[in-house]
Each structure stands twice: as C-alpha cells, then as structure tokens.
Design an enzyme around this catalytic site. Structure first.
Site, PDB file in Angstrom:
ATOM      1  CB  SER A 182      -7.878   1.768  -1.867  1.00  0.00           C
ATOM      2  OG  SER A 182      -7.448   1.742  -0.519  1.00  0.00           O
TER       3      SER A 182
ATOM      4  CD  GLU B 213      -2.751  -3.926   9.917  1.00  0.00           C
ATOM      5  OE1 GLU B 213      -2.768  -4.513  11.007  1.00  0.00           O
ATOM      6  OE2 GLU B 213      -2.004  -2.971   9.677  1.00  0.00           O
TER       7      GLU B 213
ATOM      8  CD1 TRP C 213      -2.507   1.563   2.418  1.00  0.00           C
ATOM      9  CD2 TRP C 213      -2.745   1.623   0.203  1.00  0.00           C
ATOM     10  NE1 TRP C 213      -3.493   2.480   2.115  1.00  0.00           N
ATOM     11  CE2 TRP C 213      -3.655   2.528   0.762  1.00  0.00           C
ATOM     12  CE3 TRP C 213      -2.706   1.487  -1.180  1.00  0.00           C
ATOM     13  CZ2 TRP C 213      -4.524   3.312  -0.001  1.00  0.00           C
ATOM     14  CZ3 TRP C 213      -3.568   2.278  -1.956  1.00  0.00           C
ATOM     15  CH2 TRP C 213      -4.460   3.169  -1.365  1.00  0.00           C
TER      16      TRP C 213
ATOM     17  NE  ARG D 113      -2.439  -7.594   2.983  1.00  0.00           N
ATOM     18  CZ  ARG D 113      -2.303  -6.363   2.513  1.00  0.00           C
ATOM     19  NH1 ARG D 113      -2.123  -6.180   1.216  1.00  0.00           N
ATOM     20  NH2 ARG D 113      -2.334  -5.327   3.308  1.00  0.00           N
TER      21      ARG D 113
ATOM     22  CB  ALA E 220      -1.748  -1.981  -2.990  1.00  0.00           C
TER      23      ALA E 220
ATOM     24  CE  LYS F 281     -10.730  -2.303   5.644  1.00  0.00           C
ATOM     25  NZ  LYS F 281      -9.858  -2.836   4.580  1.00  0.00           N
TER      26      LYS F 281
END
Length: 331
Positions: A138, A281, A11, A255, A140, A191
C-alpha cells in the site's frame, strides 16, 4: 465504530481519511501546532498535500489518556523505534479491552533483544494488550484517494483481527485476516531493505533482468528468515510477502526505493534521507534484520550488502559487484 489513529504521518493520515468515510476517527498528532493547522485546513499539508480529510475525521493533540479507552480500535502510526514507548503508555489505559493495530514495519534496534519484531515488543511491555499488525502492499497517497488496495490484518488474537477488518474493510480497501503475525511482520520488515537494493540497481541502470533477479532472490531471503522464526511458508506468497515486496521494490512512491536511487546517483545516506522528508524504515531496520538473521543462522547476502552500503563500507558499484560475484550454487 470509533477509531483513534495515533500519529499524523502519511500512512496514519491516509488510513484516517479512509476510515473517516464510514467511522468516527480521531487523528492524533503529538505536535499541537500541527494539529491546529490540520484542524483549520482539514488537510495534512506536510505529508499528504491535496488530499482533504473525510467527514468522520477530527484532529486532536490532547494527552494520551482515558479518552482512548472509549475507542473501538486504536491504531499506532509511529515508526518502529517509537513503538515500545507507545505500547508502554497505552497498556494501563487500554488493558485487554481495546484492540490495537500497529503500522510500523521493521525490527527494533534496542537493548531489549536482537531485533525484536513488533509483536515481540508488545509481549514484553504490554502482554495483556490485544493487538496485531496492519500490513501489506500500500502507498498512503493511493489509499487516501480511495484507489483499490488490499491489506492484511495479522494477529494471533481473533478479536484484534476482526477489529482491524471492521475498521478498514470497506469501499476500495479489502482487508484479509491472517493469524501468522510472524510471517507478516518479517515480510513487512525485510522488503524495505530489499527495496533499497532494487532502487540502487535501477539507479545504476542495470536493467530489468537484474531487477527481476533481485526481487526473486530477495523473496528467498525473506522466506528463509521467516521460516527460521516460525512463520508459515504460504504467507510469503501472499500480500504481505510477494505483494509488498513487488510494490515497495518497483513503485516510485516507495521511500526505500528512493533511498537506493539517490545512493546510486552519488548522494550520501544523510542527503538521501533528508531529501525524502519522510521516514524510510529500511534505513533504520537493515542492521537489525541482518543481526536477527545471524542470530538464527540465516544467510541474507542482499540485506548484508545493503547494510555495508548504508554503513559506508562499500560504494554502490562495489555492492553490485559483491552480489554478482558470489560463487555459483543451486537455486
């Protein structure tokens, strides 16, 4: 405009490529060997293969220091667990003059509070630093390719918001300013956890009805937590709420969604994470999201089921049964 992007992951690199079309960008890598390779190839072969750097991008691995004070904007592209350390380093260098944007999404897992959001970490370690979150739906790869994208620049500081807009609002990328940093950070954090649940649902081939239900009820969980923490309700119907959730839960470049798909196929959590080659994350922030929700008395059954799954207390089929077996109630 001079921009430093600290962190050469996917990113950070994508934003450097984008900004490098109009600005002078320094893409900083902690690893000197990686920086040397990227300089020679004009490419980040590890995280964004096939997407060459734009003209304005230069790569550096020099120590963080006074050179950063000459920038117009500093972007932190590290994961959430590294944010506190990065802000602590930057505070004496930047003071209140150079605005900072952070890209990480999640609640911090540490002893400094129950799941601190990024702006709360900044308030603790760098109170004079002017900063905010650059967030929203978004991927990357699409940003690096110049595909149409819309993001949110969130901060209580108008100068920080304006710096993010000036730095990235051009060509195919639109940036909308928002002063509700609580709402934007809650949406960005939760999210990722819900995307794991949706990937699990799709991996088990439970159908589009189930996916729609998970996304809709997931948005309700995000909104409940956000409102309890002081966010504005309308934020969750925007880019960093509904938009980011739909993208991350349904897009195969996600991911976190890939983690859910891998778990549904019988992989262990470690195998799922190792297969990515990138940070997901949601794996790291799921527990802290639930802890923060419990601290303010907010019920988040989908996030709780994800935590139980990640901790190995239940298997994928049991996670689904746990959610579908809940008592009937009004929406």
């Amino acid at each position: 405009m001079k921009i430093a992007v600290l962190g050469a992951g996917a990113w950070g690199t994508a934003l450097a490529i984008h900004a490098g079309r109009d600005h002078d960008v320094t893409l900083w890598a902690r690893d000197a060997a990686q920086a040397q390779s990227m300089t020679a190839q004009r490419l980040n072969t590890r995280y964004l293969p096939g997407l060459p750097f734009t003209e304005g991008v230069q790569v550096s691995s020099q120590a963080l220091g006074p050179w950063l004070a000459a920038q117009d904007l500093v972007v932190i592209g590290s994961p959430m667990r590294s944010l506190r350390g990065m802000l602590t380093q930057l505070a004496p260098i930047l003071g209140s003059k150079v605005p900072v944007a952070w890209l990480c999404k999640g609640f911090e897992a540490s002893d400094h509070g129950v799941g601190c959001m990024a702006h709360e970490v900044r308030a603790q370690v760098a109170p004079d630093l002017r900063g905010g979150a650059l967030s929203g739906p978004s991927f990357a790869q699409e940003v690096a390719r110049g595909m149409p994208t819309a993001l949110v620049a969130a901060s209580a500081d108008a100068h920080a918001r304006e710096a993010m807009v000036q730095g990235f609002h051009h060509h195919h990328l639109r940036v909308y300013a928002n002063d509700d940093i609580v709402g934007v950070e809650v949406g960005g954090a939760v999210k990722n956890v819900l995307a794991i649940a949706t990937g699990l649902c799709d991996g088990l081939q439970l159908g589009l009805n189930a996916r729609a239900a998970l996304i809709t009820r997931g948005l309700a969980e995000i909104t409940r937590l956000g409102l309890a923490l002081g966010a504005k309700a309308e934020t969750f119907m925007g880019l960093s709420g509904l938009g980011d959730l739909v993208l991350t839960a349904t897009g195969d470049l996600s991911r976190n969604r890939q983690v859910g798909l891998a778990l549904a196929q019988g992989m262990s959590l470690q195998q799922a994470v190792d297969s990515l080659g990138h940070v997901a994350e949601g794996v790291y922030s799921a527990r802290t999201v639930v802890q923060r929700a419990q601290a303010v008395g907010v019920e988040m059954p989908i996030a709780q089921a994800v935590v139980a799954l990640l901790d190995g207390h239940i298997n994928p089929q049991q996670a689904v049964a746990l959610l579908m077996g809940r008592d009937a109630k009004g929406e």
